[in-house]
Design a protein around this motif. Structure first.
Motif, PDB file in Angstrom:
ATOM      1  N   SER A  13       0.826  -1.094  -0.293  1.00 50.94           N
ATOM      2  CA  SER A  13       0.018   0.017  -0.161  1.00 50.94           C
ATOM      3  C   SER A  13       1.102   1.061   0.296  1.00 50.94           C
ATOM      4  CB  SER A  13      -0.715  -0.062   1.292  1.00 50.94           C
ATOM      5  OG  SER A  13      -0.287   0.245   1.894  1.00 50.94           O
ATOM      6  N   MET A  15       0.791   5.446   0.230  1.00 47.97           N
ATOM      7  CA  MET A  15      -0.720   7.086   0.339  1.00 47.97           C
ATOM      8  C   MET A  15      -0.425   7.723  -1.429  1.00 47.97           C
ATOM      9  SD  MET A  15      -1.651   7.131   2.740  1.00 47.97           S
ATOM     10  CE  MET A  15      -2.350   9.106   3.360  1.00 47.97           C
ATOM     11  N   THR A  16      -1.320   8.222  -1.915  1.00 46.17           N
ATOM     12  CA  THR A  16      -1.480   8.836  -2.279  1.00 46.17           C
ATOM     13  C   THR A  16      -0.681  10.131  -2.614  1.00 46.17           C
ATOM     14  OG1 THR A  16      -3.806   8.677  -2.901  1.00 46.17           O
ATOM     15  CG2 THR A  16      -3.143  10.412  -4.169  1.00 46.17           C
ATOM     16  N   THR A  75      -0.011   8.190  -7.696  1.00 43.88           N
ATOM     17  CA  THR A  75      -1.789   8.185  -7.593  1.00 43.88           C
ATOM     18  C   THR A  75      -2.458   6.677  -7.542  1.00 43.88           C
ATOM     19  OG1 THR A  75      -2.257   8.301 -10.139  1.00 43.88           O
ATOM     20  CG2 THR A  75      -1.442  10.053  -9.280  1.00 43.88           C
ATOM     21  N   LYS A  76      -3.935   7.069  -7.526  1.00 43.49           N
ATOM     22  CA  LYS A  76      -4.541   6.148  -7.330  1.00 43.49           C
ATOM     23  C   LYS A  76      -4.895   4.985  -9.103  1.00 43.49           C
ATOM     24  CE  LYS A  76      -8.349   7.272  -4.025  1.00 43.49           C
ATOM     25  NZ  LYS A  76      -7.894   7.481  -3.059  1.00 43.49           N
ATOM     26  N   ASN A  77      -4.514   5.694  -9.745  1.00 49.44           N
ATOM     27  CA  ASN A  77      -4.806   5.152 -11.299  1.00 49.44           C
ATOM     28  C   ASN A  77      -2.768   3.859 -11.207  1.00 49.44           C
ATOM     29  OD1 ASN A  77      -6.398   6.882 -12.113  1.00 49.44           O
ATOM     30  ND2 ASN A  77      -5.067   8.082 -12.683  1.00 49.44           N
ATOM     31  N   ASP A  78      -2.162   4.188  -9.997  1.00 54.88           N
ATOM     32  CA  ASP A  78      -1.213   3.361  -9.931  1.00 54.88           C
ATOM     33  C   ASP A  78      -1.198   2.378  -9.555  1.00 54.88           C
ATOM     34  OD1 ASP A  78       0.588   5.244 -11.338  1.00 54.88           O
ATOM     35  OD2 ASP A  78       0.471   6.367  -9.291  1.00 54.88           O
ATOM     36  N   THR A  79      -2.641   2.585  -8.643  1.00 63.56           N
ATOM     37  CA  THR A  79      -2.782   1.143  -8.064  1.00 63.56           C
ATOM     38  C   THR A  79      -3.080  -0.232  -9.462  1.00 63.56           C
ATOM     39  OG1 THR A  79      -4.078   1.710  -6.234  1.00 63.56           O
ATOM     40  CG2 THR A  79      -5.248  -0.728  -6.617  1.00 63.56           C
ATOM     41  N   ARG A 100       0.239  -6.980  -5.460  1.00 64.98           N
ATOM     42  CA  ARG A 100      -0.346  -5.993  -5.916  1.00 64.98           C
ATOM     43  C   ARG A 100      -0.726  -4.869  -4.805  1.00 64.98           C
ATOM     44  NH1 ARG A 100      -5.198  -4.558  -7.930  1.00 64.98           N
ATOM     45  NH2 ARG A 100      -6.615  -3.289  -7.008  1.00 64.98           N
ATOM     46  N   GLN A 102      -1.696  -1.203  -3.566  1.00 62.19           N
ATOM     47  CA  GLN A 102      -3.240  -0.231  -3.755  1.00 62.19           C
ATOM     48  C   GLN A 102      -2.869   1.099  -3.338  1.00 62.19           C
ATOM     49  OE1 GLN A 102      -6.032  -1.017  -3.616  1.00 62.19           O
ATOM     50  NE2 GLN A 102      -6.950   0.163  -3.492  1.00 62.19           N
ATOM     51  N   VAL A 103      -2.855   2.382  -3.897  1.00 61.81           N
ATOM     52  CA  VAL A 103      -2.727   3.465  -3.683  1.00 61.81           C
ATOM     53  C   VAL A 103      -3.546   3.873  -2.590  1.00 61.81           C
ATOM     54  CG1 VAL A 103      -1.758   5.858  -4.380  1.00 61.81           C
ATOM     55  CG2 VAL A 103      -1.321   3.466  -5.762  1.00 61.81           C
TER      56      VAL A 103
END
Length: 103
Positions: A13, A15-16, A75-79, A100, A102-103
């Protein structure tokens, strides 16, 4: 000597907006391996310094020689699901297990 299965270090995981580095390394291959990162099964493009009009949304720097994939601001897109592949032109290329992030 063909490459062995590389060790991948992918944070589960992030952080954005933080800096995140993924790393990939294998030490047996001779000549030294080059590394290619994949996200969700798709090869990531190596960003050139100049950048290109087609890929303005690339937020990372990939170094094929050192095996690092560096996100300056995730960014969330990098999840997604990441893995890397090591190859040196001898024998089969080797890849690490998918992890995996998760961002």
């Amino acid at each position: 000597v063909p490459p062995t299965t590389p060790m991948c270090d992918v944070p589960s995981s992030a952080m954005t907006g933080t800096v995140v580095q993924l790393s990939c390394k294998e030490t047996e291959g001779s000549p030294p391996s080059e590394y290619q990162w994949y996200k969700n099964g798709v090869a990531l493009l190596e960003k050139t310094r100049t950048g290109s009009a087609r890929t303005p949304n690339i937020t990372y720097t990939m170094n094929k020689k050192s095996g690092t994939l560096l996100f300056n601001t995730v960014t969330k897109n990098d999840t997604g699901e990441y893995f890397c592949e090591a190859s040196n032109g001898i024998g089969l290329s080797q890849r690490c297990s998918v992890k995996r992030m998760q961002v």
